[in-house]
Enzyme design. Structure first.
Site, PDB file in Angstrom:
ATOM      1  N   CYS A  34       0.828  -1.204   0.000  1.00 60.71           N
ATOM      2  CA  CYS A  34       0.000   0.000   0.000  1.00 60.71           C
ATOM      3  C   CYS A  34       0.863   1.256   0.000  1.00 60.71           C
ATOM      4  CB  CYS A  34      -0.938  -0.024   1.205  1.00 60.71           C
ATOM      5  SG  CYS A  34      -1.963   1.446   1.309  1.00 60.71           S
ATOM      6  N   CYS A  60      -0.576   4.132   2.121  1.00 57.98           N
ATOM      7  CA  CYS A  60      -0.410   3.990   3.573  1.00 57.98           C
ATOM      8  C   CYS A  60       1.046   4.250   3.974  1.00 57.98           C
ATOM      9  CB  CYS A  60      -0.767   2.576   4.038  1.00 57.98           C
ATOM     10  SG  CYS A  60      -2.167   1.832   3.205  1.00 57.98           S
ATOM     11  N   ASP A  61       1.998   3.735   3.196  1.00 57.28           N
ATOM     12  CA  ASP A  61       3.386   3.685   3.659  1.00 57.28           C
ATOM     13  C   ASP A  61       4.359   4.579   2.888  1.00 57.28           C
ATOM     14  OD1 ASP A  61       2.520   1.782   5.454  1.00 57.28           O
ATOM     15  OD2 ASP A  61       2.954   0.112   4.113  1.00 57.28           O
TER      16      ASP A  61
END
Ligand SMILES: Cc1cc2nc3c(=O)[nH]c(=O)nc-3n(C[C@H](O)[C@H](O)[C@H](O)COP(=O)(O)OP(=O)(O)OC[C@H]3O[C@@H](n4cnc5c(N)ncnc54)[C@H](O)[C@@H]3O)c2cc1C
Length: 313
Positions: free
Chosen positions: A131, A134-135
């Site tokens: 992701c 997200c990261d």
């Protein structure tokens, strides 16, 4: 007794909830651990109609959830651990509760396919990610590898260039599968370097990822790329384990439905990526979610001996 339980909080499940809610079925939607589904992990959705400047995946699914709740959807943050579809009403067990329901809509989507190479599991969450939204932020001025050559891989590689100083895109073939407009953007981006005809053979590291060992599939040569993180987009597997042996699945594990989203069990419908074969996208997920909800309404009406209105809008 529930009228309709919807499993999954991605675009398919949320759209089914909007439609079932407007039909006054007071749907119960069980979110699973990925609120908003895969769509919420998508940095930017550019091809969903109505948003000419694009919209963040998280924002889009939050808006869908608000819309579903406005029409009476009860959103339950829980995960289904067991489903008994051999009896009617169907029995759905989560970690926290057991529900009986007249109809069921399965919108459990897909999960990222793993590479299955040494180091991948070990460094999950410590440099191995699925992701970028997200990261990605953790890779400011760092070097990352993206594995894959489809839309998701290339779009997320472009997104990662906002943070990373360099993004390798490792692809097993010598041309990308992504849409042409996306490919063009990647080719024009100075931070992206394509590594053709190559697969990741091992993820290397100590506490966190320090590199990937790659193998050229044409000549068998191996080499190491120094990277701080690896993002994998090499396909998906359907989330259908709960329904194995109870519903008809195709040879790859996707739920078989007809064009009205009926599964092999009357009263059980499936929508979105978990049953989609042609094009797994937000636009197709919302379409099948809407159909599934209307068919669930019809099923319940017929079950109770009511004539279902033949609606024409
Ligand atoms: C990186 C990436 C980029 C993408 N970019 C785009 C794009 O630009 N445009 C586009 O249209 N599409 C894009 N897609 C595809 C799009 O995200 C999917 O097609 C869409 O999310 C499918 O919706 P869905 O509701 O079927 O499944 P999902 O969104 O995957 O939702 C599945 C839901 O099921 C839940 N669930 C699973 N198992 C259980 C369980 N046991 N109990 C309860 N709940 C459960 C999960 O928690 C989740 O909420 C992208 C996908 C990825 C991965």
């Amino acid at each position: 007794m529930e009228e309709v339980v919807i499993i999954g909080s991605g675009p398919a499940g949320l759209t089914a909830a909007i439609y079932a809610g407007r039909s006054q079925l007071s749907p119960l939607l069980i979110t699973g651990n990925a609120l908003g589904g895969q769509a919420a992990t998508t940095s930017e959705v550019e091809n969903y109609p109505g948003f000419p400047d694009g919209i963040g995946g998280m924002e889009l699914t939050q808006l869908m959830q608000q819309q579903a709740e406005r029409f009476g959807t009860r959103v339950q943050m829980d995960e289904v651990v067991e489903a008994n579809l051999r009896q009617h009403p169907f029995v759905i067990k989560t970690y926290g509760a057991t529900y009986e329901t007249k109809s069921l809509i399965i919108a459990t989507g897909v999960s990222p396919r793993l590479l299955g190479v040494p180091g991948e599991d070990l460094f999950k969450g410590r440099g191995v990610s699925f992701c970028a939204t997200c990261d990605g932020f953790f890779y400011k001025d760092k070097v990352v590898a993206v594995v894959g050559g489809g839309d998701a891989a290339v779009e997320e590689a472009i997104y990662l260039t906002r943070f990373a100083s360099k993004v390798y895109v490792i692809h097993r073939r010598n041309r990308l599968r992504a849409q042409k407009v996306v490919q063009q953007r990647a080719f024009e981006n100075d931070k992206i370097e394509l590594v053709w005809d190559s697969v990741v053979a091992e993820v290397l590291g100590q506490q966190t990822v320090t590199g990937v060992r790659i193998k050229n599939v044409k000549n068998g040569e191996e080499s190491t790329l120094a990277v701080d993180g690896m993002f994998t987009y090499v396909g998906t597997v359907p989330n259908t384990r709960l329904f194995e042996g109870q519903l008809e699945l195709d040879e790859r594990g996707y739920i078989t439905t007809d064009h009205r989203m009926h599964t092999s069990v009357p009263g059980v419908f499936a929508a979105g990526d978990v049953q989609e074969r042609a094009l797994r996208q937000v636009a197709t997920a919302v379409g099948s979610g809407a159909i599934a909800a209307m068919e669930a309404e019809k099923f319940i009406a017929e079950l109770e001996g009511q004539a279902y209105p033949d609606r024409q809008w």
